[in-house]
Write a protein that holds these residues in place. Structure first.
Motif, mmCIF file in Angstrom:
data_model
loop_
_atom_site.group_PDB
_atom_site.id
_atom_site.type_symbol
_atom_site.label_atom_id
_atom_site.label_comp_id
_atom_site.label_asym_id
_atom_site.label_seq_id
_atom_site.Cartn_x
_atom_site.Cartn_y
_atom_site.Cartn_z
ATOM 1 N N MET A 82 60.560 51.919 82.677
ATOM 2 C CA MET A 82 60.091 53.134 82.710
ATOM 3 C C MET A 82 58.909 53.285 83.596
ATOM 4 O O MET A 82 57.905 52.512 83.161
ATOM 5 C CB MET A 82 59.800 53.631 81.142
ATOM 6 C CG MET A 82 59.785 55.222 80.946
ATOM 7 S SD MET A 82 59.311 55.959 79.605
ATOM 8 C CE MET A 82 60.988 55.741 78.898
ATOM 9 N N SER A 83 58.823 54.219 84.427
ATOM 10 C CA SER A 83 57.257 54.124 85.291
ATOM 11 C C SER A 83 56.510 55.057 84.419
ATOM 12 O O SER A 83 56.674 55.675 83.277
ATOM 13 C CB SER A 83 57.878 54.920 86.515
ATOM 14 O OG SER A 83 57.969 56.510 86.426
ATOM 15 N N ALA A 84 55.308 54.996 84.887
ATOM 16 C CA ALA A 84 54.115 55.832 84.129
ATOM 17 C C ALA A 84 54.297 57.194 84.195
ATOM 18 O O ALA A 84 54.307 57.856 83.339
ATOM 19 C CB ALA A 84 52.915 55.255 84.971
ATOM 20 N N HIS A 99 54.726 59.444 81.088
ATOM 21 C CA HIS A 99 53.841 60.729 80.621
ATOM 22 C C HIS A 99 54.705 61.938 80.581
ATOM 23 O O HIS A 99 54.481 62.515 79.557
ATOM 24 C CB HIS A 99 52.959 60.863 81.967
ATOM 25 C CG HIS A 99 51.834 61.796 81.523
ATOM 26 N ND1 HIS A 99 51.974 63.135 82.299
ATOM 27 C CD2 HIS A 99 50.930 62.044 80.999
ATOM 28 C CE1 HIS A 99 51.108 63.941 81.995
ATOM 29 N NE2 HIS A 99 50.061 63.187 81.212
ATOM 30 N N ALA A 100 55.687 62.310 81.070
ATOM 31 C CA ALA A 100 56.844 63.205 81.110
ATOM 32 C C ALA A 100 57.334 63.206 79.674
ATOM 33 O O ALA A 100 57.461 64.253 78.921
ATOM 34 C CB ALA A 100 57.627 63.654 82.319
ATOM 35 N N ALA A 101 57.782 62.001 79.210
ATOM 36 C CA ALA A 101 58.262 61.821 77.835
ATOM 37 C C ALA A 101 57.083 62.209 76.827
ATOM 38 O O ALA A 101 57.672 62.818 75.905
ATOM 39 C CB ALA A 101 58.693 60.288 77.804
ATOM 40 N N GLY A 123 55.253 61.737 90.871
ATOM 41 C CA GLY A 123 56.364 61.555 90.024
ATOM 42 C C GLY A 123 57.445 62.749 89.999
ATOM 43 O O GLY A 123 58.891 62.407 89.754
ATOM 44 N N GLY A 124 56.791 64.133 90.263
ATOM 45 C CA GLY A 124 57.878 65.128 90.474
ATOM 46 C C GLY A 124 58.507 65.799 89.140
ATOM 47 O O GLY A 124 59.481 66.561 89.278
#
Length: 110
Positions: A1-3, A7-9, A95-96
């Motif tokens: 999982m990307s940073a 963060h969105a999670a 990250g959009g």
């Protein structure tokens, strides 16, 4: 999982944890959960007296919107019966996955 995904999670987790207490905007006939980051209420001196103005900054997950919000669109906050705001700008986070919306009182200058 990307940073960025992580963060969105985390934002989604906070929104879910707040549940019905999470602030919402009413945009395009939908209630969308948001995290308000800043609100300003100022009085500007105009001809004929002071004019109240309010500005608002919100953080939200892009996936919660039916389409990407655009400048000049209007929403209500908080909720459907809240004050009308007009979007001044939409900033996409790296990250959009999340956006920051800046808005002003829709009646500004009216």
């Amino acid at each position: 999982m990307s940073a960025y995904t992580e963060h969105a999670a985390g934002i989604r987790e906070l929104i879910d944890e707040l549940g019905e207490d999470c602030p919402k905007i009413y945009y395009r006939s939908m209630s969308i959960s948001v995290l308000p980051s800043q609100a300003n209420l100022v009085r500007r001196l105009d001809l004929g007296g002071f004019t109240p103005e309010s500005a608002l900054t919100l953080t939200a997950l892009l996936a919660d919107f039916p389409q990407t919000p655009m400048a000049q669109e209007v929403f209500n906050y908080p909720g459907q019966s809240g004050k009308k705001y007009q979007i001044e700008g939409v900033e996409h986070a790296p990250g959009g996955l999340q956006i920051r919306i800046t808005a002003n009182d829709a009646n500004k200058g009216a």
